[in-house]
Write a protein that holds these residues in place. Structure first.
Motif, PDB file in Angstrom:
ATOM      1  N   ALA A   4       3.899   6.413  -5.032  1.00  0.00           N
ATOM      2  CA  ALA A   4       3.843   6.694  -6.468  1.00  0.00           C
ATOM      3  C   ALA A   4       2.845   7.812  -6.752  1.00  0.00           C
ATOM      4  CB  ALA A   4       3.477   5.435  -7.239  1.00  0.00           C
ATOM      5  N   VAL A  19       8.119   3.772  -9.908  1.00  0.00           N
ATOM      6  CA  VAL A  19       7.002   2.815 -10.012  1.00  0.00           C
ATOM      7  C   VAL A  19       7.524   1.450 -10.442  1.00  0.00           C
ATOM      8  CG1 VAL A  19       4.844   2.315 -11.214  1.00  0.00           C
ATOM      9  CG2 VAL A  19       5.371   4.667 -10.549  1.00  0.00           C
ATOM     10  N   SER A  50       3.866   1.665  -1.191  1.00  0.00           N
ATOM     11  CA  SER A  50       4.481   1.860  -2.505  1.00  0.00           C
ATOM     12  C   SER A  50       3.514   2.538  -3.466  1.00  0.00           C
ATOM     13  CB  SER A  50       4.933   0.520  -3.083  1.00  0.00           C
ATOM     14  OG  SER A  50       5.894  -0.077  -2.258  1.00  0.00           O
ATOM     15  N   VAL A  51       2.266   2.098  -3.459  1.00  0.00           N
ATOM     16  CA  VAL A  51       1.242   2.734  -4.300  1.00  0.00           C
ATOM     17  C   VAL A  51       1.039   4.180  -3.862  1.00  0.00           C
ATOM     18  CG1 VAL A  51      -1.165   2.655  -5.037  1.00  0.00           C
ATOM     19  CG2 VAL A  51       0.113   0.525  -4.713  1.00  0.00           C
ATOM     20  N   PHE A 102       0.839  -1.205   0.000  1.00  0.00           N
ATOM     21  CA  PHE A 102       0.000   0.000   0.000  1.00  0.00           C
ATOM     22  C   PHE A 102       0.875   1.256   0.000  1.00  0.00           C
ATOM     23  CE2 PHE A 102      -1.288   3.262   3.076  1.00  0.00           C
ATOM     24  CZ  PHE A 102      -2.292   3.880   2.352  1.00  0.00           C
ATOM     25  N   SER A 159      -1.394   7.650 -11.644  1.00  0.00           N
ATOM     26  CA  SER A 159      -0.554   8.856 -11.659  1.00  0.00           C
ATOM     27  C   SER A 159      -0.970   9.785 -12.786  1.00  0.00           C
ATOM     28  CB  SER A 159       0.913   8.463 -11.816  1.00  0.00           C
ATOM     29  OG  SER A 159       1.337   7.650 -10.757  1.00  0.00           O
ATOM     30  N   ALA A 164       7.820  -1.950  -8.032  1.00  0.00           N
ATOM     31  CA  ALA A 164       7.115  -3.165  -8.464  1.00  0.00           C
ATOM     32  C   ALA A 164       8.045  -4.374  -8.408  1.00  0.00           C
ATOM     33  CB  ALA A 164       6.566  -2.978  -9.876  1.00  0.00           C
ATOM     34  N   VAL A 172      -0.593   1.719 -11.320  1.00  0.00           N
ATOM     35  CA  VAL A 172      -0.065   2.922 -10.670  1.00  0.00           C
ATOM     36  C   VAL A 172       0.220   4.008 -11.703  1.00  0.00           C
ATOM     37  CG1 VAL A 172       1.829   3.827  -9.281  1.00  0.00           C
ATOM     38  CG2 VAL A 172       0.860   1.599  -8.743  1.00  0.00           C
ATOM     39  N   PHE A 215       0.811  -4.016 -11.307  1.00  0.00           N
ATOM     40  CA  PHE A 215       1.175  -2.901 -10.423  1.00  0.00           C
ATOM     41  C   PHE A 215       1.652  -1.701 -11.231  1.00  0.00           C
ATOM     42  CE2 PHE A 215       4.178  -0.490  -7.879  1.00  0.00           C
ATOM     43  CZ  PHE A 215       3.531  -0.369  -6.658  1.00  0.00           C
ATOM     44  N   GLN A 216       2.533  -1.964 -12.178  1.00  0.00           N
ATOM     45  CA  GLN A 216       3.105  -0.865 -12.957  1.00  0.00           C
ATOM     46  C   GLN A 216       2.021  -0.125 -13.746  1.00  0.00           C
ATOM     47  OE1 GLN A 216       6.308  -2.024 -15.548  1.00  0.00           O
ATOM     48  NE2 GLN A 216       5.946  -0.305 -16.934  1.00  0.00           N
TER      49      GLN A 216
END
Length: 952
Positions: free
Chosen positions: A415, A766, A411-412, A409, A873, A770, A869, A865-866
Motif C-alpha cells: 500500500a 487498501v 500488504s502494508v 506486513f 499513504s 484488508a 494505511v 488497517f484501512q
C-alpha cells in the motif's frame, strides 16, 4: 496527361531520351531489358530523392504522405491518347514542379475511362482538398508509378515560411541562442552522483540525448517577429521531423473540403474513403547494409532489441522521434518496472519466510498428524463419503506459504509502495516536462471529430428542411439520450453476462466435483479438489481472454454512438468503458473465490442448494487463500503470456503476412520493377497503422491491479509482473520501431486519465487487502484463539477449535453417504469447519459466541488497517513534494533569464532610438546652417532632413 514518373526525376534534356518515346516503347511491348539499359545510362533518380524521403529534386523533404486508391485505364486507350499529345506538352512538365494542381488532375481525369459516381466524387474531393492545401502554403507532389498497383501517393512538404507561421500558431517552444548552466550538486552529493554514474555506465544506452547535460538552451514560444532570438544557422534542422509532421497534420486537420456541403479535414476524408491512409515517414531503414545513420536505426539498436533489456531506455530519443505522448508512456512504464524491483525483493523474502517456517507451523502440523484421527463430514451428498483431515495435509502446508504473519506486513508495504510509486512518477513527470520544455503548456481544445461534424450537419439539414432559422448547431443531451440509454443498458448487460459466466463456472465446479467423487479409483477421489480448481481456472482464463477482445470492440462501439466532440473526449470515454468492462471481466472470478466461496454453504443437515440439486462448494480445511493464490497466479500469468505477449507478437505478424499476400496477388510486376528498390512511403504503407496507446496502458493497468489488489494472497505477483515488463518494454519498442507506421507526434504533459485510474486502484487495494487478510485468511481467527482461548499461549488446539461437530443421525433424508463404512469403521460424529454449537447443546447447530468474537475482531481489523494505511499513504503523499526542488529552481531561473533577455533587448532598442534621434537632431541643425539656396525649397529640403526613419 499521364507521364511515366519513373523517368521524370531528371529533365528530359539531361537524359537524352524522349520521355514519351520510352513510355510508348514499354506500352507497345519492346523488350524490357532495353528500357532498363537506357535507364541505367542515366543517374539513378530514386537515389537522388533518397528513395522517397525527399521530393524528386532531392532538396525538399517529405513531411507527410497521403495515400489513395485509383483505377488505372487500359494500356490501349492510354497509348492512343498519348500518341495524340505533342512534344511541347511533354516538355511542359518540369521536374521541380510540385503537384501541378487541378489542371493536371483534370487532364488525368480526361485520359481515364469513365469511372462510377463514387470514384468521381472521391477524385473531385481530393482535387479540392489538395488545392486548398496548396493555398495553405504546402507543396505537394504525386506519385502513382509505384510497385503497389492501384495505389497513389501524395507527398507533402512544408516550406520554411509555413513552418514558422504554424509554429507561432501552435505556440511551440523552440530553443533560443541563450544558453545557461544547469545547477549542479556540490560536496557529498556530487561524489555520490559521480559514483552512481560510474556504476550505472554499462547499463546506460549509447545515445547522445541520454548523456547528462550541464548546459541547456533557453526555450521560448516561437515568434516570427523575434526570429533573431533563435539559432537559425541551420534552418533544415531547426524543426526536426517530428515537429514538421505535427505542423503538417495540424494543417491537414483544419483544411476543409466543402464539395456537396461537406466541411471536413483529413480525419473525415479518411473515414469516407477519399484517402486510404495518412502518415509521416520513418527516418529510414533500421537494418541492412549501407544504411545511413538515422534515429530509427539508433532506436532499434539501443532500445528495440532484447539484447539491451538490462539497459535504461533512451527516453529523450524516444520523445524526439515519436513525440511527448508516447515518450511519457514509455517513461511511465520504465518507472513502474523499476519500482517493481524492491516490491519483488520483499515479495520473495515473504515467500521464503513462509517456506522456512512451514515445518514450524503448528496448525498445519496438527492437520497432517494422522494420530489426531479427525473425521470430516462428506463434501457432497450420497456419493461422497467421510474423509480424514490428514488427507488435506499438502493443501494446508502450501497455504502457509502465502498465509502467514509476513503477508500482513507485505500488504502494508505494498500500500505504501503504491503511494510512493505515484509520487515518484509525479516527480519524474515534472523532470521530463522541464527537459522537454513543456512547463506552462496547456492543451487547447481539439478540432471536432468527423463523426460529430457529420451529425451536426445532419441535424442542421433537418432544421432547414422544416424551414426553421438555424444558428450554429451543436449536439445536446437530448440528441445523445438514445446513445446514453444504449450505453447504460449495454454495460449492465455486459456486467450481467460476466456474472452469468462466473456462475456457470461455479456450476461446473460443483457438478465436476460430484462426478469425480463417484470415481472408483482412490487416486481420482483424492485429487478431486486440485483437478476441479485447475480446470475451472483454465476455463476462466479462456473466457476472460475472449471477453476482453469482445468488450474492447463493444466499448468502442458504445463510445462511437455517443458521438463525442473531440478526440480527447472520445479517448477518455472509451478508456472509462473499456476499463470498467475489463476490470469486471478480469477480477470477478477472483472476487468470488476471495469473498464468496464457502460463505453461504450452510451446515451438514441444512446445506444451501442451487437449483435444488447442487450443493454450494466449500473452502478447503486450510481456507480459501490457497485457491485464491492459484486462481490469481494462473489468470495473471496466462493473460500476460497469451494475451499480452503472444497476441502482440502473433497478430501483427499475421496481419503483415496477409497484407503481403494481398499485395502479391495484386501485383503484375515486370523484371525492372521487381529489381527496383521500394520507396520509403511504399515500405511504410505496408506497416500496421498506429491504433493509439489505450491497449498498451490498459494492459499495464490491469497488471497493476493484480500486483496491488490481492497481493496479500500472492506475494510473488510483483516478481512475475517485473519479468513480464522487462520483455514488454522491448516488445512494445520493437513494435513501434519496426512494425507500426510512424505515429503523429502529440504534445502532452501527463498521462491523462490513467493517473486517476491508478490512484483509484491504489485506494481500492487498501480496502481489498484488508478484507482478504481479515475474512479470507486465518490470520484473525489465529490471533483470537491465541489471545482468548489458548490455554498455554500457543497455537496448539487451534484446528480443533475451528471445527464444529455434527451427529450423522441428523442428516436429511437422502443426503447421507451411500457407503458409511468407507473408512473401515462406523462414524457417529463428523466435523466441519464453522463456529456452531455441538449436537449435545441445547441450541444445537446454532452460531456460537466464538463466531461473533471472530467477526468483531475481523471488522475491527478492517477499520484499523484501512485507516492506518490510508493515513500512512497520505503522509507519504504529503511529505514528498510533487516538484523536485532543483527543477523548481531551474524553472524559476529560466523565467528570470527570459526577463533579462527581453529587458536587454528593450534597452538596446531604446539606445538605438536615442542614437537615431541624436543623429536626426544634428541633421536638422546642419540643415538650418545650410547655404541660402535652402530657402528656395525650404519645405522640401526640411522635410527630407526630418524624414529619417525612427522605426526600430
Amino acid at each position: 496527361m499521364r507521364v511515366n514518373k519513373k523517368y521524370s526525376c531528371l529533365p528530359a534534356e539531361e537524359k537524352g531520351i524522349h520521355i514519351i518515346n520510352i513510355r510508348a516503347i514499354e506500352d507497345i511491348g519492346y523488350d524490357q531489358h532495353e528500357s532498363t539499359l537506357l535507364n541505367s545510362l542515366s543517374k539513378n533518380p530514386d537515389a537522388d530523392c533518397k528513395y522517397g524521403l525527399y521530393f524528386r529534386d532531392g532538396k525538399r523533404k517529405v513531411d507527410y504522405i497521403l495515400v489513395y486508391h485509383y483505377k488505372k485505364s487500359s494500356a490501349g486507350k492510354t497509348l492512343a491518347r498519348r500518341a495524340q499529345q505533342n512534344d511541347a506538352s511533354v516538355r511542359s512538365t518540369k521536374q521541380d514542379q510540385p503537384l501541378p494542381g487541378k489542371g493536371v488532375q483534370l487532364e488525368m481525369g480526361e485520359s481515364e475511362p469513365h469511372m462510377d459516381y463514387h470514384e468521381d466524387d472521391k477524385r473531385f474531393r481530393r482535387e479540392e482538398y489538395e488545392g486548398n492545401l496548396v493555398e495553405a502554403g504546402l507543396e505537394l507532389e504525386r506519385d502513382e508509378d509505384t510497385k503497389i498497383h492501384g495505389i497513389g501517393f501524395v507527398k507533402i512538404h512544408a516550406p520554411w515560411n509555413v513552418l514558422c507561421r504554424e509554429a507561432e500558431f501552435l505556440k511551440l517552444k523552440m530553443p533560443t541562442k541563450k544558453m545557461y548552466q544547469i545547477n549542479q550538486t556540490h560536496g557529498l552529493l556530487k561524489k555520490i552522483n559521480s559514483v552512481i554514474q560510474k556504476i550505472t555506465e554499462p547499463i546506460q544506452p549509447k545515445v547522445a540525448e541520454h548523456k547528462p547535460q550541464t548546459v541547456k538552451r533557453l526555450s521560448y514560444p516561437f515568434s516570427r517577429e523575434k526570429q533573431h532570438l533563435f539559432d537559425l544557422s541551420d534552418k533544415d534542422s531547426f524543426f526536426d521531423s517530428k515537429t514538421r509532421s505535427t505542423i503538417v497534420y495540424e494543417i491537414l486537420k483544419r483544411t476543409t473540403c466543402t464539395k456537396a456541403k461537406y466541411s471536413m479535414g483529413i480525419t473525415s476524408l479518411l473515414a469516407n474513403g477519399v484517402y486510404s491512409a495518412a502518415y509521416p515517414l520513418h527516418d529510414g531503414d533500421y537494418e541492412g547494409e549501407n544504411v545511413e545513420p538515422n534515429d530509427r536505426k539508433l532506436l532499434c539498436e539501443e532500445w528495440a532489441s532484447y539484447g539491451v533489456f538490462y539497459k535504461y531506455q533512451p527516453i529523450d530519443l524516444v520523445r524526439k522521434y515519436f513525440g511527448e505522448k508516447i515518450g511519457l508512456y514509455f517513461a511511465w512504464l520504465g518507472v513502474y518496472t523499476q519500482m517493481l524491483i524492491p516490491a519483488s525483493i520483499v515479495g520473495i523474502i515473504v515467500f521464503l519466510y513462509g517456506c522456512a517456517t512451514v515445518d514450524e507451523n503448528i496448525p498445519s502440523m496438527e492437520m497432517c498428524d494422522q494420530r489426531n484421527n479427525i473425521t470430516m463430514c462428506p463434501l457432497c451428498d450420497k456419493t461422497c463419503s467421510y474423509w480424514k483431515m490428514s488427507s488435506a495435509c499438502a493443501t494446508a502446508r502450501a497455504s502457509h506459504l502465502f498465509d502467514n504473519p509476513a503477508t500482513v506486513f507485505f500488504s502494508v508495504f505494498m500500500a505504501l509502495w503504491a503511494a510512493t510509486f505515484m509520487e515518484h512518477w509525479k516527480r519524474k513527470q515534472m523532470r521530463l516536462n522541464y527537459r522537454w520544455d513543456l512547463t506552462g503548456f496547456e492543451e487547447e481544445e481539439d478540432h471536432p471529430r468527423a463523426e460529430y461534424e457529420a451529425k451536426v450537419l445532419e441535424k442542421s439539414l433537418r432544421k432547414e428542411h422544416k424551414h426553421k432559422e438555424t444558428d450554429k448547431e451543436k449536439l445536446t443531451w437530448k440528441d445523445r439520450f438514445p446513445a446514453y440509454l444504449t450505453n447504460f443498458v449495454g454495460i449492465i448487460f455486459m456486467v450481467g453476462l460476466t456474472f452469468a459466466i462466473v456462475f456457470g463456472v461455479i456450476i461446473y465446479r460443483i457438478s465436476t466435483a460430484a462426478a469425480l467423487a463417484i470415481s472408483s479409483t482412490p487416486s481420482g477421489r483424492s485429487s478431486v479438489r486440485v483437478t476441479v480448481t485447475a480446470t475451472a481456472v483454465i476455463i476462466n482464463l479462456v473466457v476472460i481472454i475472449i471477453l476482453d477482445e469482445v468488450y474492447g470492440c463493444i466499448a468502442r462501439w458504445l463510445t462511437q454512438i455517443e458521438v463525442p466532440k473531440t478526440d480527447k473526449n472520445f479517448e477518455e470515454r472509451l478508456i472509462f468503458k473499456a476499463f470498467l468492462l475489463k476490470f469486471v471481466n478480469a477480477y470477478t472470478p477472483i472476487f468470488y473465490v476471495a469473498f464468496f466461496k464457502g460463505r453461504f454453504v450452510g451446515r451438514p443437515g441444512d446445506y444451501v442448494y442451487i437449483f435444488h440439486s447442487f450443493r454450494m462448494e466449500e473452502c478447503a480445511p486450510g481456507g480459501c487463500l490457497m485457491e485464491l493464490c492459484i486462481q490469481l497466479s494462473i489468470i495473471m500469468l496466462g493473460k500476460q503470456l497469451i494475451q499480452n505477449n503472444l497476441f502482440e507478437i502473433g497478430i501483427p505478424k499475421m496481419k503483415k503476412f496477409i497484407r503481403y499476400l494481398k499485395l502479391k496477388r495484386r501485383r503484375s510486376l515486370d523484371h525492372e520493377e521487381h529489381m527496383k528498390k521500394k520507396q520509403r512511403y511504399e515500405v511504410d504503407y505496408n506497416l500496421e497503422p498506429f491504433a493509439g496507446l489505450t491497449p498498451e496502458y490498459m494492459e499495464m493497468i490491469i497488471q497493476f491491479g493484480f500486483v496491488t489488489l490481492f497481493v496479500a494472497s500472492f506475494p510473488l505477483a510483483p516478481l512475475f509482473a517485473l519479468l513480464n515488463n522487462i520483455i514488454e518494454i522491448r516488445l512494445d519498442a520493437k513494435k513501434f520501431v519496426t512494425e507500426l507506421r510512424r505515429p503523429v507526434a502529440v504534445r502532452a504533459k501527463d498521462i491523462g486519465i490513467w493517473y486517476n485510474i491508478l490512484r483509484g486502484i491504489g485506494k481500492l487495494a487498501v480496502i481489498i487487502n484488508a478484507f482478504v487478510i481479515s475474512f479470507t485468511s486465518d490470520f484473525i481467527p489465529r490471533l483470537v484463539y491465541l489471545y482468548m482461548y489458548s490455554e498455554n499461549g500457543t497455537m496448539h488446539g487451534f484446528v480443533n477449535h475451528t471445527l464444529s461437530s455434527f451427529n450423522v443421525s441428523d442428516f436429511q433424508a437422502g443426503t447421507a453417504p451411500n457407503d458409511p463404512l468407507d473408512l473401515g469403521y462406523e462414524v457417529q460424529i463428523c466435523r466441519y469447519k464453522d463456529y456452531r454449537e455441538p449436537p449435545w447443546s441445547e441450541n444445537k447447530y446454532d452460531i456460537s459466541k466464538d463466531f461473533w468474537a471472530v467477526l468483531a475482531a475481523r471488522l475491527a481489523f478492517v477499520i484499523v488497517f484501512q485507516n492506518l494505511v490510508m493515513f500512512m499513504s497520505e503522509f507519504v503523499d504529503w511529505i514528498i513534494p510533487d516538484i523536485p526542488k532543483d527543477i523548481s529552481q531551474q524553472i524559476h531561473k529560466e523565467k528570470v533569464l527570459m526577463v533579462e533577455v527581453f529587458m536587454r533587448e528593450e534597452q538596446g532598442k531604446l539606445q538605438m532610438l536615442e542614437t537615431w534621434k541624436d543623429k536626426d537632431k544634428k541633421k536638422g541643425e546642419n540643415c538650418n546652417n545650410h547655404s541660402p539656396r535652402l530657402s528656395r525649397s525650404r519645405s522640401g529640403s526640411l522635410s527630407s532632413c526630418h524624414s529619417y526613419p525612427l522605426d526600430v
